[in-house]
Design an enzyme around this catalytic site. Sequence first.
Site, PDB file in Angstrom:
ATOM      1  N   GLY A 104      14.527 -33.987  -9.092  1.00 16.93           N
ATOM      2  CA  GLY A 104      15.821 -34.137  -8.238  1.00 16.93           C
ATOM      3  C   GLY A 104      15.463 -35.438  -7.137  1.00 16.93           C
ATOM      4  N   GLU A 162      23.071 -39.823  -5.629  1.00 17.27           N
ATOM      5  CA  GLU A 162      22.766 -40.763  -5.229  1.00 17.27           C
ATOM      6  C   GLU A 162      21.795 -40.937  -3.907  1.00 17.27           C
ATOM      7  OE1 GLU A 162      25.241 -44.384  -5.749  1.00 17.27           O
ATOM      8  OE2 GLU A 162      26.335 -43.251  -7.297  1.00 17.27           O
ATOM      9  N   SER A 214      13.139 -30.784 -13.520  1.00 14.21           N
ATOM     10  CA  SER A 214      12.219 -30.487 -12.468  1.00 14.21           C
ATOM     11  C   SER A 214      12.054 -31.833 -11.566  1.00 14.21           C
ATOM     12  CB  SER A 214      10.969 -30.210 -13.177  1.00 14.21           C
ATOM     13  OG  SER A 214      10.507 -31.661 -13.989  1.00 14.21           O
ATOM     14  N   LEU A 264      18.434 -40.312 -14.796  1.00 15.24           N
ATOM     15  CA  LEU A 264      17.449 -40.356 -13.738  1.00 15.24           C
ATOM     16  C   LEU A 264      16.776 -38.875 -13.705  1.00 15.24           C
ATOM     17  CD1 LEU A 264      15.181 -41.644 -12.268  1.00 15.24           C
ATOM     18  CD2 LEU A 264      16.785 -41.623 -10.287  1.00 15.24           C
ATOM     19  N   ILE A 321      24.177 -35.340 -15.732  1.00  9.91           N
ATOM     20  CA  ILE A 321      24.455 -36.983 -16.189  1.00  9.91           C
ATOM     21  C   ILE A 321      25.748 -37.332 -15.908  1.00  9.91           C
ATOM     22  CG2 ILE A 321      23.960 -38.698 -17.183  1.00  9.91           C
ATOM     23  CD1 ILE A 321      21.356 -37.786 -16.026  1.00  9.91           C
ATOM     24  N   PHE A 339      23.818 -43.243 -16.143  1.00 13.24           N
ATOM     25  CA  PHE A 339      22.420 -43.529 -15.541  1.00 13.24           C
ATOM     26  C   PHE A 339      21.772 -42.217 -15.676  1.00 13.24           C
ATOM     27  CE2 PHE A 339      20.049 -43.347 -11.405  1.00 13.24           C
ATOM     28  CZ  PHE A 339      19.393 -44.744 -11.501  1.00 13.24           C
TER      29      PHE A 339
END
Length: 655
Positions: A222, A462, A220, A216, A250, A214
């Site tokens: 978080g 998460e 720059s 994301l 990741i 995943f």
Amino acid sequence: MQAARMAASLGRQLLRLGGGSSRLTALLGQPRPGPARRPYAGGAAQLALDKSDSHPSDALTRKKPAKAESKSFAVGMFKGQLTTDQVFPYPSVLNEEQTQFLKELVEPVSRFFEEVNDPAKNDALEMVEETTWQGLKELGAFGLQVPSELGGVGLCNTQYARLVEIVGMHDLGVGITLGAHQSIGFKGILLFGTKAQKEKYLPKLASGETVAAFCLTEPSSGSDAASIRTSAVPSPCGKYYTLNGSKLWISNGGLADIFTVFAKTPVTDPATGAVKEKITAFVVERGFGGITHGPPEKKMGIKASNTAEVFFDGVRVPSENVLGEVGSGFKVAMHILNNGRFGMAAALAGTMRGIIAKAVDHATNRTQFGEKIHNFGLIQEKLARMVMLQYVTESMAYMVSANMDQGATDFQIEAAISKIFGSEAAWKVTDECIQIMGGMGFMKEPGVERVLRDLRIFRIFEGTNDILRLFVALQGCMDKGKELSGLGSALKNPFGNAGLLLGEAGKQLRRRAGLGSGLSLSGLVHPELSRSGELAVRALEQFATVVEAKLIKHKKGIVNEQFLLQRLADGAIDLYAMVVVLSRASRSLSEGHPTAQHEKMLCDTWCIEAAARIREGMAALQSDPWQQELYRNFKSISKALVERGGVVTSNPLGF
């Protein structure tokens, strides 16, 4: 001014994060209730099949009905309402066949982690040992919620939680590897994918032949997911996108073959023709070319899991690999994260169960001052608090998973609470285990220090617990704010809204006067837990009174009041925990479980202390001048530290 703008921006993102708005309520639909087609079909697995013939945008674009009154207890508690549909009785969602199938899985999975997996070796190697990796494939552990028709095990959320609890009990490094793969790595395909995407990717992902990640977080970006810089530019022919950028930290980044990647894309507003950059989700194959990764990161814990930076350099992604709708990537990402948080609570409940066993074993066998140390009050209190935290976390995990399996769509606050509570509880329990074990706990051999290192990340990834606290408070306040707005409108036409005004205003006035609002859990909690039920109702009224007062005072400006929001979130977490254990213990008492009286003690003890914390916390918030002085001091102290670059005061010796 800049800080205010930043806070307002953060507030808007937080309110989007959990789907409280109508746009997100129907975002991806949770599993719909109905007869099971297979003994182990349900939840995400069945949903994947149900939607196979649907266009991926169906869940995003279909006409939404008028929003029904939320059945979420957490939403209701901010309004001073006892919304009990999803919490009483404690849900039992597995049918006989599902239960039997799960039992048949629990024994071999437990035995595998006890006899084959070596968590200390995985930690030392900083990778999952090959024997374990192959064994996990044979168990089907890479596709627990993938439908059997697509090569997976086809578990519902509750079944998944039970197996994840076993993994968490034994090896969090392996747990992160598996979770990064299926809880978030390919969950987007399971929930949003077209039939073609599912058939192409899920079979190999479920078997472990390919691994997912995943993508994301960026250097720059978080907690502020909306600030990502990775871009995907559509080709003039419209057949592909060119992906450029990088993703940081990741999990499975160096192992993955399939990536769920979030990138900014140009989107044209059909109404105005204006082009804006919006986030879009993509399914990206390493085989597309242009994808590289950095070396495995050196980490404090979860060393067995692979963590790496991933780089995308001119990657051509076919347009058919868009996941969901173009421009809806932020919603896709947040839904994936919301959907998986119950699994973290379940895993950490398992971690605590294993750690408590180590603490009890040491306390039972260690003799000091001529006594087994379990006879000393200080140790007894530690053990009691440890098991209460485990009981609450486990109760939350299975409450949320069952709500999802029953088709609930409004569980975002509860899921966030379970993640916050579980990650903090597991750290506390493991820290106390080391304290009980003394010097032995600090040593490597017992393995407790490894668990403590592994646990630290759970409060960060998460969704950091700090951001999630703001989300819990803001999401709850948003719903309460809508209610207050409705009352304001009703006051403009008092004769036409007399029933609403009398009902709501009456409850509010009674709460403010300390008279109670007539709410009761009688008939829902077991009679033996009636006192704790009364404590919960009183706590809810105290909490709702303060929420209302602060909303009236700050109005929309409440998004900037992070000191306040954090304290409201703490009250909400305690309150939800009270209700969850009341529900679970009531079921055990009603059904005559062998541990029912023990659960009653856990529940009563938790409720006594949680009620006191809520009472004291809400009283402090009502002492507004004192609280405002406290907040001003925090700001001033922090500002001085920033200006100085560290501690402001000099050493007492003056040099």
